[in-house]
Design a protein around this motif. Structure first.
Motif, PDB file in Angstrom:
ATOM      1  N   ASP A   1       1.144  -0.995  -0.228  1.00  0.00           N
ATOM      2  CA  ASP A   1       0.276   0.187  -0.463  1.00  0.00           C
ATOM      3  C   ASP A   1       0.673   1.057  -0.083  1.00  0.00           C
ATOM      4  OD1 ASP A   1       0.887   0.120   2.546  1.00  0.00           O
ATOM      5  OD2 ASP A   1      -0.738  -0.282   3.463  1.00  0.00           O
TER       6      ASP A   1
ATOM      7  N   TYR B   1      -2.791  -7.876   1.111  1.00  0.00           N
ATOM      8  CA  TYR B   1      -3.120  -6.745   0.394  1.00  0.00           C
ATOM      9  C   TYR B   1      -2.629  -5.456  -0.188  1.00  0.00           C
ATOM     10  CZ  TYR B   1      -5.702  -2.519   1.473  1.00  0.00           C
ATOM     11  OH  TYR B   1      -6.649  -1.117   1.052  1.00  0.00           O
TER      12      TYR B   1
ATOM     13  N   ASP C   1      -3.848  -1.778  -2.755  1.00  0.00           N
ATOM     14  CA  ASP C   1      -4.459  -0.752  -3.052  1.00  0.00           C
ATOM     15  C   ASP C   1      -3.824  -0.196  -4.419  1.00  0.00           C
ATOM     16  OD1 ASP C   1      -2.394   0.671  -2.660  1.00  0.00           O
ATOM     17  OD2 ASP C   1      -3.752   2.223  -0.278  1.00  0.00           O
TER      18      ASP C   1
END
Length: 101
Positions: free
Chosen positions: A21, A53, A55
């Protein structure tokens, strides 16, 4: 996120782990700059196996990598993308920009 790379012949393998991220920007930029600067490297493979994760800022960082690699005549591949990271990359149509392994 943590990032490490190894050079195996003409391929630099960059292993990413954790959350990819905005907070990863500095680490990511440093590691890709080192890998691109390696004169023997012709291909950079980003291993997403440990990424849990991703983004939109990570997508921007990947685009920056693509621009730098293209300018240095180096190929980029994204490997072991799965789960949420794969879904985000698919939605963004990154398979049209990068080789997916």
């Amino acid at each position: 996120m943590q990032a490490n790379y190894t050079v195996n012949g003409a391929v630099a393998v960059i292993v990413l782990t954790g959350r990819f991220d905005f907070n990863s920007h500095r680490v990511f930029r440093e590691i890709i700059d080192k890998a691109i600067a390696e004169s023997v490297v012709r291909k950079l493979t980003l291993d997403f196996h440990g990424v849990d994760y991703i983004d939109s800022s990570a997508l921007g960082m990947l685009m920056l990598l693509k621009e730098k690699a293209d300018a240095a005549s180096k190929q980029v591949a994204l490997a072991n993308c799965s789960g949420t990271a794969r879904q985000v990359l698919d939605i963004a149509n990154f398979s049209k920009l990068f080789t997916m392994e």
